[in-house]
Write an enzyme that holds these catalytic residues in place. Structure first.
Site, PDB file in Angstrom:
ATOM      1  N   CYS A  89       0.811  -1.222   0.000  1.00 51.04           N
ATOM      2  CA  CYS A  89       0.000   0.000   0.000  1.00 51.04           C
ATOM      3  C   CYS A  89       0.841   1.267   0.000  1.00 51.04           C
ATOM      4  O   CYS A  89       0.359   2.326  -0.391  1.00 51.04           O
ATOM      5  CB  CYS A  89      -0.941   0.013   1.198  1.00 51.04           C
ATOM      6  N   HIS A 345      -9.195   3.585  -1.695  1.00 54.58           N
ATOM      7  CA  HIS A 345      -7.801   3.183  -1.500  1.00 54.58           C
ATOM      8  C   HIS A 345      -7.305   2.382  -2.701  1.00 54.58           C
ATOM      9  O   HIS A 345      -7.164   1.160  -2.639  1.00 54.58           O
ATOM     10  CB  HIS A 345      -7.707   2.365  -0.207  1.00 54.58           C
ATOM     11  N   CYS A 375       0.048   2.021   6.670  1.00 55.41           N
ATOM     12  CA  CYS A 375       0.369   0.621   6.908  1.00 55.41           C
ATOM     13  C   CYS A 375       0.503  -0.092   5.566  1.00 55.41           C
ATOM     14  O   CYS A 375      -0.076   0.323   4.559  1.00 55.41           O
ATOM     15  CB  CYS A 375      -0.698  -0.036   7.767  1.00 55.41           C
ATOM     16  N   GLY A 377       1.232  -4.147   3.563  1.00 53.39           N
ATOM     17  CA  GLY A 377       1.241  -5.592   3.666  1.00 53.39           C
ATOM     18  C   GLY A 377       2.593  -6.120   4.112  1.00 53.39           C
ATOM     19  O   GLY A 377       3.635  -5.644   3.660  1.00 53.39           O
TER      20      GLY A 377
END
Length: 390
Positions: A89, A345, A375, A377
């Site tokens: 992300c 997102h 945050c 993965g």
């Protein structure tokens, strides 16, 4: 001493899954942003030394080094290179960090950093082994073995991590839903007040022009959100209503040095003050913004109270709420125009989208410092501090 400054920032509207942008090819949407940036800066694209482009699901229309393909689709000279970055992300936020470091080191003078994700065309899980949802290897078994507590359904996923965070920080379903409503209300007000107009470029599609974010929902209530099912954990609190939306979009910033900007007559709008990345618990996965923020503040010499605005990606409502509880940041400085719960997102786009929104917020309000973090993965997180210039 060389520095890294942003002289232009732009993004597409964020389209809903199967919404207005769904029929646009990822390469073409990326090219639209590249051309918008050089046009707004009045810059000859031949002067761009490189394009650093974030993307997470690099399969299908997003495969084959989409950073380079975007340059070619934009009609730029073949001499302009491009490459693709995957930090999940945080991919396009990492692109900004990588581009900034490259300019500061003197390896380049002008770089465009950003990213794209077309989740309507390339769904979540498309890049896993044979489409099975199994990344393979012993790293995944580490996640699965950690989730032996009663109540967890199936294999590990980020939703389960969001549930663990909510439990650890004592966040109730009502608190998460109230935060979700806040995100939509702030985004709706920002949209109505025209606050996004300066950062969004309209996209012409075969079905018409898309000029506004599509995911904002108006008039939601805690009672309505309470009817949604919690799919990740039995009797859980994470639902589609308090999680980020699956979306389409692209965003980017134009980075150079103060000296080169002056030579070209460009006006810097923000300096990349501090950029860090760190790792954290890969099982909870989504708590990385907490140590990343601490590291950014330590390296910058700033305190949490020195930061005027924060953009913390709303992957799930438990993420910014846990971050706020851990850092003590003021709620009114957190995601002041809404976040991914309302706007969406699009994975590889989101880091640059947050940066674009944040530097525009600094310019609009006259505030000095902004911090973005998200945050990612695998339990990593980027944090970047920007300083308004001008």
């Amino acid at each position: 001493m060389r520095d890294a400054v942003i002289v232009a920032a732009a993004r597409t509207p964020i389209g809903k899954r199967n919404g207005g942008l769904a029929g646009v090819h990822a390469v073409d949407l990326s090219a639209e942003v590249l051309n918008a940036l050089v046009t707004s800066a009045g810059l000859d694209p031949a002067l761009v030394d490189d394009v650093h482009w974030g993307n997470v699901l690099s399969v299908g229309q997003q495969s084959g080094n989409i950073g380079r393909m975007a340059v070619l689709a934009a009609g730029w000279p073949e001499s302009v290179p491009g490459f693709t970055i995957d930090r999940q992300c945080g991919s396009s936020q990492q692109a900004i960090s990588t581009a900034s470091a490259t300019v500061v080191s003197g390896q380049a003078d002008i770089i465009i950093a950003g990213g794209v994700e077309m989740m309507s065309a390339v769904p979540m899980g498309a890049s896993t082994v044979e489409g099975t949802g199994d990344m393979g290897g012993s790293a995944v078994s580490r996640y699965d073995q950690a989730l032996t507590a009663p109540g967890f359904n199936g294999r590990f996923n980020q939703g389960a991590g969001a549930e663990l965070i909510a439990s650890e920080y004592g966040l109730s379903r009502t608190q998460l839903d109230e935060y979700s409503i806040r995100s939509h209300e702030l985004a709706a007000k920002a949209q109505d007040d025209g606050l996004f107009n300066g950062e969004i470029i309209a996209i012409t599609t075969a079905s018409g022009v898309v000029s506004a974010d599509e995911g904002i929902r108006r008039g939601s209530t805690v009672e309505k959100l309470a009817t949604l099912r919690a799919p990740f954990v039995e009797n859980g609190c994470i639902t589609a209503g308090n999680a980020s939306q699956i979306s389409d979009g692209a965003a980017a910033v134009l980075i150079t040095t103060s000296e080169r900007a002056a030579e070209l007559g460009l006006t810097p709008i923000a300096r990349v003050h501090t950029a860090v990345v760190t790792g954290d618990d890969p099982v909870k996965m989504l708590t990385g913004p907490i140590p990343a923020t601490a590291l950014a503040l330590k390296r910058s010499g700033l305190t949490i109270d020195d930061i005027d605005y924060f953009e913390v990606n709303e992957a799930f409502a438990s993420v910014p709420l846990a971050w706020q509880a851990a850092t003590g940041a003021a709620l009114d400085r957190l995601n002041p125009v809404g976040g991914a719960i309302a706007l969406g997102h699009p994975l590889g786009c989101s880091g640059a989208r947050l940066a674009t929104t944040l530097v525009n917020q600094l310019q609009r309000t006259g505030a000095r410092y902004g911090l973005q973090t998200m945050c990612e993965g695998g339990g990593t997180a980027n944090a970047t501090i920007y300083e308004r210039l001008g």
